[in-house]
Design a protein around this motif. Structure first.
Motif, PDB file in Angstrom:
ATOM      1  N   TYR A  17     -10.054  -4.206   2.963  1.00  0.00           N
ATOM      2  CA  TYR A  17      -9.145  -4.295   1.828  1.00  0.00           C
ATOM      3  C   TYR A  17      -8.057  -3.218   1.899  1.00  0.00           C
ATOM      4  CZ  TYR A  17      -7.355  -3.914  -2.915  1.00  0.00           C
ATOM      5  OH  TYR A  17      -6.529  -3.833  -3.994  1.00  0.00           O
ATOM      6  N   ALA A  76      -5.562  -4.004   4.663  1.00  0.00           N
ATOM      7  CA  ALA A  76      -4.637  -5.072   4.278  1.00  0.00           C
ATOM      8  C   ALA A  76      -3.599  -4.580   3.278  1.00  0.00           C
ATOM      9  CB  ALA A  76      -5.429  -6.246   3.685  1.00  0.00           C
ATOM     10  N   ALA A  77      -4.040  -3.778   2.326  1.00  0.00           N
ATOM     11  CA  ALA A  77      -3.117  -3.242   1.326  1.00  0.00           C
ATOM     12  C   ALA A  77      -2.087  -2.325   1.974  1.00  0.00           C
ATOM     13  CB  ALA A  77      -3.897  -2.486   0.249  1.00  0.00           C
ATOM     14  N   LYS A  99      -1.039  -2.475   5.101  1.00  0.00           N
ATOM     15  CA  LYS A  99      -0.130  -3.285   5.895  1.00  0.00           C
ATOM     16  C   LYS A  99       0.913  -3.968   5.013  1.00  0.00           C
ATOM     17  CE  LYS A  99      -0.234  -6.852   9.498  1.00  0.00           C
ATOM     18  NZ  LYS A  99      -1.114  -7.740  10.300  1.00  0.00           N
ATOM     19  N   ALA A 100       0.465  -4.524   3.876  1.00  0.00           N
ATOM     20  CA  ALA A 100       1.393  -5.184   2.959  1.00  0.00           C
ATOM     21  C   ALA A 100       2.405  -4.195   2.391  1.00  0.00           C
ATOM     22  CB  ALA A 100       0.603  -5.850   1.828  1.00  0.00           C
ATOM     23  N   ARG A 101       1.924  -3.008   2.057  1.00  0.00           N
ATOM     24  CA  ARG A 101       2.819  -1.982   1.508  1.00  0.00           C
ATOM     25  C   ARG A 101       3.869  -1.558   2.543  1.00  0.00           C
ATOM     26  NH1 ARG A 101      -0.919   0.875  -0.327  1.00  0.00           N
ATOM     27  NH2 ARG A 101      -1.141   2.387   1.361  1.00  0.00           N
ATOM     28  N   THR A 102       3.443  -1.424   3.805  1.00  0.00           N
ATOM     29  CA  THR A 102       4.363  -1.030   4.874  1.00  0.00           C
ATOM     30  C   THR A 102       5.439  -2.098   5.084  1.00  0.00           C
ATOM     31  OG1 THR A 102       2.601   0.191   5.965  1.00  0.00           O
ATOM     32  CG2 THR A 102       4.517  -0.368   7.302  1.00  0.00           C
ATOM     33  N   LYS A 103       5.033  -3.389   5.071  1.00  0.00           N
ATOM     34  CA  LYS A 103       5.997  -4.470   5.235  1.00  0.00           C
ATOM     35  C   LYS A 103       7.014  -4.483   4.103  1.00  0.00           C
ATOM     36  CE  LYS A 103       3.357  -7.866   7.919  1.00  0.00           C
ATOM     37  NZ  LYS A 103       2.758  -9.232   7.903  1.00  0.00           N
ATOM     38  N   ALA A 104       6.518  -4.289   2.876  1.00  0.00           N
ATOM     39  CA  ALA A 104       7.419  -4.304   1.721  1.00  0.00           C
ATOM     40  C   ALA A 104       8.443  -3.188   1.809  1.00  0.00           C
ATOM     41  CB  ALA A 104       6.601  -4.186   0.430  1.00  0.00           C
ATOM     42  N   ARG A 105       7.994  -2.008   2.207  1.00  0.00           N
ATOM     43  CA  ARG A 105       8.907  -0.883   2.319  1.00  0.00           C
ATOM     44  C   ARG A 105       9.917  -1.088   3.446  1.00  0.00           C
ATOM     45  NH1 ARG A 105       4.518   4.059   1.502  1.00  0.00           N
ATOM     46  NH2 ARG A 105       4.321   3.858  -0.759  1.00  0.00           N
ATOM     47  N   LYS A 124      11.137  -3.940   4.480  1.00  0.00           N
ATOM     48  CA  LYS A 124      12.166  -4.873   4.021  1.00  0.00           C
ATOM     49  C   LYS A 124      13.215  -4.171   3.172  1.00  0.00           C
ATOM     50  CE  LYS A 124       9.260  -9.036   4.041  1.00  0.00           C
ATOM     51  NZ  LYS A 124       8.607 -10.081   3.197  1.00  0.00           N
TER      52      LYS A 124
END
Length: 430
Positions: free
Chosen positions: A405, A408-409, A411-417, A419
């Motif tokens: 968990y 995954a969190a 990785k998602a946070r890194t992608k959002a930043r 962008k």
């Protein structure tokens, strides 16, 4: 005149076995992990099922017996280690059945360490006395223990030549033990007067000058004030009225102390007193409310450069709540979650009690809220809630699942930043 609590010999052994909020495995492993000398038994309990649990429990009790025996050792270091071992065990596990038949032996050891020990040993012995009373609960058993220890506590507390650390520890422990085990309200008043005789020395004098004390004495006065406030929470209305008349006008002078903990203790005690006064009279108004609120507001917005940043941050946070409580009668509710239950700290009375117990059981507070009948009674939580091992296991998330968990969190946070970073605006185009 008797305290409004039922005093009878406890019969909780079988009952507590039936309602343990953790499985025996979880409880034993939690306790063993907190005692470094117990570490080798933890894996046995995990791998061996019921047999492993029995082995771990037997080994655990064997080591506790060793600690009890070691409290009378000739070596001060050995006695200190034994006291600390018993403290850790009592803070993290319910040991009612084990200590019931050994309570007087433990009390004798505590008394001996208080009388003949030095500094840290006396402090550890005083703390152990509190945990012993908390384990036994409000009944004849804890009264027997406290009856033996109360004169020792008071002698050390009032002895100006005694070790200052021992006096500080006795001030705190005397308050908790009185709350748990004192049966006569007149004796509670007597103990409160003992505390008043200490912290009132820090009041401003008639000419508004302030007495000066060493740091150790100031800490002693702070501990006495907090224990006094704790016992104030169980006083009847008539005594609260007397205390309001005697102390509410003088307590604000402690807000000018150079010691942060004394200022905070004074502020929270004032809020507690005002809350109790409003419980007596909903339209209660302190005659010096305006200047008091000005003092509290100054502390809630303090920007003095000579104070450490962390101290200022802590002070401002506390006094914002104190100011709101005194000025508006409001309290910032805090929710405590433990196991499948939760409890709200929604008043200064409950906060003072919760903080007092947490000081001794530390990280074991949630465990005691689940399993300790006395503490549950204090906070009106009812009997311990039955939680079977299957339910508890279903509630738990494995370490591997938590890792997945979190990964995954992340990785998602890194992608959002990423962008956001890629959406650069070329100022030159405008």
């Amino acid at each position: 005149m008797k305290m409004p609590r039922s005093k009878k010999r406890n019969n909780r052994g079988a009952q507590q076995r039936a309602v343990q909020p953790f499985s025996d495995e979880d409880a034993s492993i939690e306790t063993l992990s907190r005692c470094s000398s117990f570490s080798e038994t933890g894996s046995v309990a995990e791998d061996g099922g019921e047999v492993g649990e029995d082995v771990a429990l037997e080994d655990f009790q064997f080591k506790l017996k060793g600690f009890i025996d070691s409290t009378v050792d000739k070596s001060a270091k050995t006695r200190q280690s034994a006291l600390d071992g018993l403290k850790t065990a009592m803070a993290t596990k319910i040991l009612y059945e084990f200590i019931l038949e050994r309570r007087l032996t433990i009390a004798d050891s505590i008394e001996r360490c208080l009388k003949k020990g030095k500094g840290e040993e006396q402090r550890a012995a005083a703390s152990l006395a509190c945990l012993l009373c908390i384990q036994l609960g409000s009944g004849i058993e804890s009264e027997e223990v406290f009856k033996a220890l109360k004169p020792v506590f008071k002698n050390i507390l009032n002895d100006g030549t005694a070790n200052i650390q021992a006096r500080q520890a006795c001030a705190t422990s005397l308050g908790i033990c009185s709350l748990v085990a004192e049966d006569d309200i007149l004796d509670v008043y007597s103990t409160m007067e003992c505390f008043e005789g200490l912290f009132s020395r820090s009041y401003a004098r008639g000419d508004s000058s302030r007495p000066t004390f060493g740091q150790g004495t100031t800490v002693l006065h702070t501990h006495a004030l907090l224990s006094w406030a704790l016992l104030l929470t169980i006083c009847p209305a008539s005594e609260v009225r007397n205390i309001l008349m005697k102390h509410l006008a003088r307590l604000p002078s402690l807000l000018e102390s150079e010691d942060l903990n004394m200022r905070i203790a004074a502020g929270e005690t004032i809020a507690l007193l005002v809350e109790l006064a409003r419980d007596l009279h909903t339209d209660f108004e302190h005659e010096a409310l305006e200047p008091l609120c000005e003092k509290l507001n100054a502390l809630a917005t303090d920007c003095n450069k000579h104070r450490a940043k962390n101290d200022k941050r802590k002070q401002r946070s506390v006094f914002r709540d104190v100011l709101r409580g005194v000025e508006e009668g409001d309290f910032q509710t805090e929710t405590i979650r433990f196991g499948t239950e939760r409890m709200e700290i929604d008043s200064w009375v409950r906060k003072r009690m919760y903080d007092a117990f947490r000081e001794f059981v530390g990280s074991g507070m949630n465990y005691h809220l689940q399993a300790n009948e006395f503490i549950r009674d204090v906070f009106a939580l009812g009997p311990p809630v039955m939680v079977d091992a299957a339910t508890l296991k279903a509630m738990k998330v494995s370490r591997f699942e938590r890792h997945l968990y979190n990964a995954a969190a992340f990785k998602a946070r890194t992608k959002a930043r990423s962008k956001v970073r890629d959406k650069r605006v070329d100022v030159g185009e405008f």
